[in-house]
Design a protein around this motif. Structure first.
Motif, PDB file in Angstrom:
ATOM      1  N   GLN A  63      -0.125  -6.051  -0.174  1.00  0.00           N
ATOM      2  CA  GLN A  63      -1.138  -6.610  -1.079  1.00  0.00           C
ATOM      3  C   GLN A  63      -0.525  -7.690  -1.969  1.00  0.00           C
ATOM      4  O   GLN A  63      -1.133  -8.725  -2.224  1.00  0.00           O
ATOM      5  N   ASP A  64       0.702  -7.427  -2.447  1.00  0.00           N
ATOM      6  CA  ASP A  64       1.370  -8.377  -3.323  1.00  0.00           C
ATOM      7  C   ASP A  64       1.682  -9.687  -2.598  1.00  0.00           C
ATOM      8  O   ASP A  64       1.815 -10.728  -3.235  1.00  0.00           O
ATOM      9  N   TYR A  72       1.759  -0.512   1.250  1.00  0.00           N
ATOM     10  CA  TYR A  72       0.451  -1.122   0.985  1.00  0.00           C
ATOM     11  C   TYR A  72       0.545  -2.057  -0.223  1.00  0.00           C
ATOM     12  O   TYR A  72      -0.002  -3.163  -0.223  1.00  0.00           O
ATOM     13  N   ARG A  73       1.251  -1.588  -1.269  1.00  0.00           N
ATOM     14  CA  ARG A  73       1.379  -2.425  -2.472  1.00  0.00           C
ATOM     15  C   ARG A  73       2.171  -3.704  -2.159  1.00  0.00           C
ATOM     16  O   ARG A  73       1.803  -4.788  -2.638  1.00  0.00           O
ATOM     17  N   SER A  96       2.071   4.121   0.575  1.00  0.00           N
ATOM     18  CA  SER A  96       1.546   3.589  -0.676  1.00  0.00           C
ATOM     19  C   SER A  96       2.371   2.393  -1.142  1.00  0.00           C
ATOM     20  O   SER A  96       1.818   1.361  -1.541  1.00  0.00           O
ATOM     21  N   ILE A  97       3.702   2.528  -1.078  1.00  0.00           N
ATOM     22  CA  ILE A  97       4.571   1.410  -1.458  1.00  0.00           C
ATOM     23  C   ILE A  97       4.400   0.242  -0.494  1.00  0.00           C
ATOM     24  O   ILE A  97       4.320  -0.925  -0.905  1.00  0.00           O
TER      25      ILE A  97
END
Length: 527
Positions: free
Chosen positions: A495-496, A491-492, A488-489
């Motif tokens: 994305q960022d 992926y973030r 999850s981290i």
């Protein structure tokens, strides 16, 4: 008694006791009757025939009428019949002889007359008959008054009853509406809630959320079933139940109840002056799990910060070791064996220095000003250096690198992307069965994007889990082997940076995670 009261009293005593009309065609009889009835102190009017009597009736309105039967023109029965029509309440008495007995009986049967007196009459009987007639008139008047009063009271009572019924109906509607609003509010709550009888834990009311947790329909409530059996299928009260403490103290109480791997925070609020208790159930299993994971994440962050501090301190003596090794290798007269040893020392020191530099880059907190143009292959190589140190504990795992040189630089934070690489390598390592297999880390370019990819020969990911692998706290690993926050981290972070993830997996054969990062447009336009 005051003067005004005495005057009123004298007026009441002077007022006649009643009005009496005498009708007879013989003056002597009229005089005789007036003389006899004078003792009664009544107001008496006379008439010599029926027509005169009817005229006097219209003005005098007598309460008692005495008429002779035989009169010229209209006889007594016909006259008293008209009296009845004009003054229905007036009491009618007829004077008659023996020869007129049959006509009088017919008149009595038709209620035309009240009494009759035979000629010659007895004075006392006459007076008693007239008194009786006045009493009958008064009684009838009082009855009519009472009837009117009763009718008025009945009408008033009817109105009051109608008003009361309307108020009761309105109150019933209001109570029904309030009950419905309460039930809707009760059922809209997502927290399971019930009303329990304190003495035996029997469920008396509950909302829809409670019924869903219990696996029952709301129609099955109220019930004589105890809440611990109804909700959890137990045969005795739950350990940690706050209901007894709440009843004993008269105040709200809270406790934790464990059931089928779930943790519920139960709150109990006793109703004042009642044997019932309101209980709420809040499932805090996920909340506690996330809290534990966040604590672990904070620990990891603290360890990373500590590792960065230690690496910074180690970097200085490593520089000294490297400098002295280089100086000693330049001294004249060194044997070949010494130079070889000094070369190994210098090589090992350089390797340690590189590991320390990679550790410093990884442990540094990300800031906006840390973003810059960097080489993806160099970033991936630094992460691989750190990961190789971890692989020493798993000698049967092989890591191969396929780094492409000369890739266009991308813009971002190399420390954060190195964290993504390490996370993917760690996930790949955990996916290897028996801690043996191969990991591959490659970089390259595809169109206007650079990429790095991590491939493992592990167990792969089931298709049903693919849509959820980037969700926070989702993990298929055994307890203690992962927090479910890594991907999850990662992926973030990707994305960022304007990038994207691509996952190829096959159950039993392994997985490949590819991260694509955009190449800045100004670099694309360079020759």
């Amino acid at each position: 008694m005051g003067p005004q009261a005495a005057h009123v009293h004298s007026q009441q005593e002077a007022a006649p006791r009643g009005r009496l009309l005498l009708v007879d065609d013989e003056e002597n009889i009229l005089k005789s009757i007036r003389r006899v009835l004078r003792r009664g102190d009544w107001d008496i009017e006379t008439a010599t025939d029926a027509e005169q009597g009817l005229r006097t009736l219209e003005q005098f309105h007598p309460e008692v009428v005495i008429s002779d039967f035989r009169m010229p023109g209209m006889n007594g029965v016909e006259f008293l019949t008209q009296v009845k029509q004009q003054e229905p309440r007036a009491q009618r008495i007829m004077l008659t002889g023996q020869a007129d007995q049959q006509a009088i009986e017919e008149a009595i049967n038709r209620s035309e007359i009240f009494r009759f007196i035979s000629k010659p009459w007895n004075d006392s009987h006459l007076v008693l008959t007239v008194k009786s007639a006045f009493e009958q008139y008064a009684l009838q008047t009082e009855n009519e008054r009472l009837y009117r009063v009763t009718q008025a009271q009945n009408a008033e009572l009817k109105l009051l009853n109608a008003d009361l019924e309307e108020r009761v109906a309105q109150r019933t509607r209001m109570l029904s509406q309030a009950k419905r609003e309460w039930e809707l509010s009760f059922d809209c709550m997502e927290t399971p809630l019930c009303v329990v009888r304190a003495r035996d834990f029997a469920v008396r009311r509950a909302n829809l959320a409670y019924a869903r947790v219990a696996g029952r329909t709301i129609e099955e409530i109220p019930s004589e079933t105890a809440c611990y059996r109804y909700l959890f299928g137990r045969n005795e009260p739950c350990t940690g139940c706050p209901l007894p403490a709440a009843v004993e103290s008269g105040k709200g109480a809270r406790g934790e109840v464990q059931q089928a791997g779930r943790t519920y925070v139960v709150s109990a609020y006793p109703m004042a002056g009642d044997d019932r208790v309101v209980c709420t159930y809040r499932d805090v299993t996920e909340e506690q799990s996330i809290t534990r994971r966040l604590i672990e994440t904070e620990k990891m962050a603290a360890v990373g910060q500590l590792a960065g501090g230690v690496a910074h301190e180690i970097n200085n003596p490593l520089g000294g070791i490297l400098a002295f090794a280089q100086l000693m290798s330049r001294d004249a007269g060194r044997t070949g064996s010494d130079l070889e040893s000094l070369g190994l020392i210098e090589e090992s020191a350089l390797r340690c220095k590189r590991i320390v530099e990679s550790l410093l880059k990884f442990s540094r907190h990300s800031r906006v000003e840390d973003r810059r143009l960097f080489d993806v292959s160099k970033c991936v190589e630094d992460a691989a250096v750190l990961f190789r140190a971890q692989l020493k504990a798993t000698p049967r795992v092989e890591l191969s690198l396929g780094l492409t040189d000369g890739l266009p630089q991308v813009y971002g934070d190399p420390g954060q992307l190195a964290q993504v690489v390490l996370n993917l390598l760690q996930n790949g390592l955990q996916a290897l069965p028996g801690k043996q297999g191969r990991l591959a880390l490659v970089t390259g370019r595809e169109g206007d994007r650079c990429y790095f990819a991590v491939t493992d020969t592990g167990s792969g990911i089931e298709e049903k889990h693919l849509p959820r692998i980037f969700e926070p706290s989702f993990t298929t690993k055994a307890p203690g082997e992962g927090t479910g926050l890594g991907l999850s981290i990662a992926y973030r972070i990707v994305q960022d940076h304007g990038g994207s993830f691509h996952v190829d997996t096959q159950v039993g054969s392994g997985s490949r995670f590819t991260v694509f990062l955009p190449i800045p447009l100004q670099l694309e336009r360079l020759p």
